[in-house]
Design an enzyme around this catalytic site. Structure first.
Site, PDB file in Angstrom:
ATOM      1  N   ASP A 192       0.684  -1.265  -0.057  1.00 16.83           N
ATOM      2  CA  ASP A 192       0.214   0.009  -0.096  1.00 16.83           C
ATOM      3  C   ASP A 192       0.756   1.305  -0.053  1.00 16.83           C
ATOM      4  O   ASP A 192       0.577   2.199  -0.934  1.00 16.83           O
ATOM      5  CB  ASP A 192      -0.922  -0.152   1.240  1.00 16.83           C
ATOM      6  CG  ASP A 192      -1.663   1.329   1.336  1.00 16.83           C
ATOM      7  OD1 ASP A 192      -2.690   1.419   0.849  1.00 16.83           O
ATOM      8  OD2 ASP A 192      -1.047   2.438   1.984  1.00 16.83           O
ATOM      9  N   THR A 221      -5.187   2.951  -0.221  1.00 19.52           N
ATOM     10  CA  THR A 221      -4.844   2.224  -1.459  1.00 19.52           C
ATOM     11  C   THR A 221      -5.317   0.711  -1.811  1.00 19.52           C
ATOM     12  O   THR A 221      -5.761   0.283  -2.525  1.00 19.52           O
ATOM     13  CB  THR A 221      -3.504   2.465  -2.080  1.00 19.52           C
ATOM     14  OG1 THR A 221      -3.162   3.818  -1.994  1.00 19.52           O
ATOM     15  CG2 THR A 221      -3.254   1.805  -3.275  1.00 19.52           C
ATOM     16  N   ASP A 222      -5.094   0.167  -0.610  1.00 21.43           N
ATOM     17  CA  ASP A 222      -5.509  -1.194  -0.396  1.00 21.43           C
ATOM     18  C   ASP A 222      -6.845  -1.460  -0.285  1.00 21.43           C
ATOM     19  O   ASP A 222      -7.518  -2.256  -0.887  1.00 21.43           O
ATOM     20  CB  ASP A 222      -4.588  -1.919   0.949  1.00 21.43           C
ATOM     21  CG  ASP A 222      -3.378  -2.743   0.521  1.00 21.43           C
ATOM     22  OD1 ASP A 222      -3.514  -3.026  -0.428  1.00 21.43           O
ATOM     23  OD2 ASP A 222      -2.716  -3.032   1.877  1.00 21.43           O
ATOM     24  N   LEU A 223      -7.389  -0.431   0.372  1.00 28.59           N
ATOM     25  CA  LEU A 223      -8.945  -0.408   0.557  1.00 28.59           C
ATOM     26  C   LEU A 223      -9.711  -0.080  -0.472  1.00 28.59           C
ATOM     27  O   LEU A 223     -10.554  -1.042  -0.957  1.00 28.59           O
ATOM     28  CB  LEU A 223      -9.431   0.229   1.848  1.00 28.59           C
ATOM     29  CG  LEU A 223      -8.801   0.049   3.148  1.00 28.59           C
ATOM     30  CD1 LEU A 223      -9.114   1.164   4.256  1.00 28.59           C
ATOM     31  CD2 LEU A 223      -9.477  -1.345   3.692  1.00 28.59           C
ATOM     32  N   GLY A 226      -9.537  -3.185  -2.675  1.00 29.53           N
ATOM     33  CA  GLY A 226     -10.350  -4.339  -2.240  1.00 29.53           C
ATOM     34  C   GLY A 226     -11.907  -3.937  -2.765  1.00 29.53           C
ATOM     35  O   GLY A 226     -12.665  -4.971  -3.159  1.00 29.53           O
TER      36      GLY A 226
END
Length: 455
Positions: A192, A221-223, A226
């Site tokens: 991230d 960024t990860d979220l 997802g």
């Protein structure tokens, strides 16, 4: 040869499978009050009409080969929507986030607990030949596979999209990576913070006046990735309903974050305007930022000229509305420094709660900059069900952030707690793959799989 009840079920199943060619009402009327099991992707899907309890993804099985955040966050949402999620973990260590602490609840990392509800865990050694074979078999009886390995890694194990889609043409295979499945950076590991930097997110985040770049407080960024993955999987399920075939989804951190640059990206692409850091302020709207109060901070947003006038009225600075430099938002942006200095001095004169009371009912967007403690004391947060509690087999009573979306057709209550490593290994091998006790015993002895003894 099918006879009796089985033949009747097969006939209903045939009509269900080909419902894409016929009116929805035909199959729905046929299936009303008649549960039917149907072979989809090499397995039997259960289709029942249960009224308010039917979740959108009931009967959908997801094989989750992801770890850390983007993938587990996506599959958790699928689990919330009723999918059966089988989380594959390394024997012993499990998902990387199991070690990310403190804090821990018992021996469980709170980070891991926050994003892994509504899943079953099986511990499988993918480097063991028999372990890889189990994943191949599971892919044949699953609707969706989600993975976040380095591009090409699973192909080397015989678990790539091309290989598994030959076994199961209806498989939706979602790959989550740092930079994409192809291209000059495709083999770079994706984290991230790195993707946040490369995508420009960090460049536009931080204090004003040449402050240092700042990483957002959570892995946005990860979220975002997802959420994109979850949406793409839902779309692919709908497409498969129409075409009968699966698809390979390429979802990655870089693309997700760059697409979320929205107007910042458009400003550069269309006007050549390079972005800068603005702290809590907005580049194109004034006032639209946080202000320090006597005991904390408050954020104010004047989305139009009428709201600016209302702000001035509430804070008793109506003289500002007569200033030629502040008549329009365009002028306020041009003369922001002087205006913000005046507003800042005024907001320092009273406490946050007093300001909020003043603005109540004014129609001006306003709110306190809350601590996390204040967030979960907020009546609206509680009302929206954003604190989800459950009993964990070793950690006891735990609480995590609940789902953000509510449906009128079913309740999101009663989630399964995040699983222990390998808590469901034997159960999945027995119930999903119909392995005999002898075969399971052999797999356990060979250490191709592991079972957690805590129930």
């Amino acid at each position: 040869m099918l006879t009796g009840v089985k033949m009747s079920a097969a006939l209903r199943c045939f009509q269900l499978r080909f419902s894409v060619l016929s009116p929805v009402g035909l199959t729905s009327q046929l299936l009303k009050n008649h549960p039917v099991s149907c072979p989809v992707a090499g397995r039997w899907l259960s289709h029942t009409q249960t009224g308010a309890d039917l979740r959108p993804l009931e009967g959908v099985r997801v094989l989750d080969l992801t770890r850390v955040l983007a993938g587990p966050f996506a599959t958790m949402i699928l689990g919330d929507l009723g999918a059966e999620v089988i989380k594959v973990e390394r024997p012993g260590a499990g998902d990387d986030t199991r070690a990310w602490g403190p804090p821990f609840a018992g021996s469980e990392s709170v980070y891991y607990l926050s994003i892994n509800r509504n899943k079953k865990s099986i511990a499988v050694d993918l480097k063991h030949p028999r372990g890889a074979g189990i994943i191949q078999e599971l892919s044949g009886v699953c609707d969706v596979l989600v993975e976040n390995y380095l591009p090409g890694k699973l192909h080397q194990m015989g678990l790539g999209y091309e290989q598994l889609s030959r076994l199961n043409p209806q498989l939706i295979y979602c790959s989550i990576s740092g930079y994409g499945q192809t291209g000059p950076q495709s083999q770079s590991p994706g984290y991230d913070s790195i993707a946040s930097a490369v995508s420009g997110m960090m460049h536009i985040t931080g204090p004003e006046q040449d402050g240092e770049p700042v990483r957002p407080g959570v892995a946005m960024t990860d979220l975002a990735t997802g959420l994109y993955a979850h949406g793409a999987i839902m779309a692919a399920l709908l497409q498969r309903h129409k075409t009968g075939r699966g698809v390979h989804i390429d979802c990655n951190l870089l693309s997700s974050q760059v697409s979320c640059l929205s107007h910042i990206a458009a400003n550069y692409l269309n006007a050549g305007k390079e972005a800068r850091r603005w702290g809590t302020a907005h580049e194109s709207i004034v006032p639209y930022q946080g202000f320090k109060t006597k005991d904390g901070h408050i954020i104010i947003a004047a989305g139009n000229d009428k709201q600016f006038v209302k702000i001035c009225q509430v804070i008793n600075l109506m003289d500002l509305t007569e200033e030629p430099n502040y008549k329009t938002n365009k002028l306020r942006v041009k003369h922001r420094k002087q205006l913000l200095q005046t507003l800042s001095q005024r907001f320092l004169q009273e406490k946050t709660a007093d300001w909020l009371k003043r603005f109540e009912g004014s129609g001006v967007p306003v709110g306190p900059i809350n601590s996390i403690q204040e967030v979960f004391s907020n009546p609206q947060v509680k009302h929206n069900g954003l604190i989800q509690e459950m009993n964990h087999p070793t950690a006891g009573r735990i609480a995590v952030p609940g789902p953000a979306v509510r449906f009128s057709s079913f309740s999101l209550s009663g989630p399964l707690p995040p699983p222990l490593i390998g808590q469901h290994t034997v159960q999945v091998l027995q119930d999903t793959l119909s392995y005999s006790d002898d075969v399971i015993k052999s797999l356990l002895q060979s250490r191709a799989v592991a079972q957690n003894d805590v129930s």
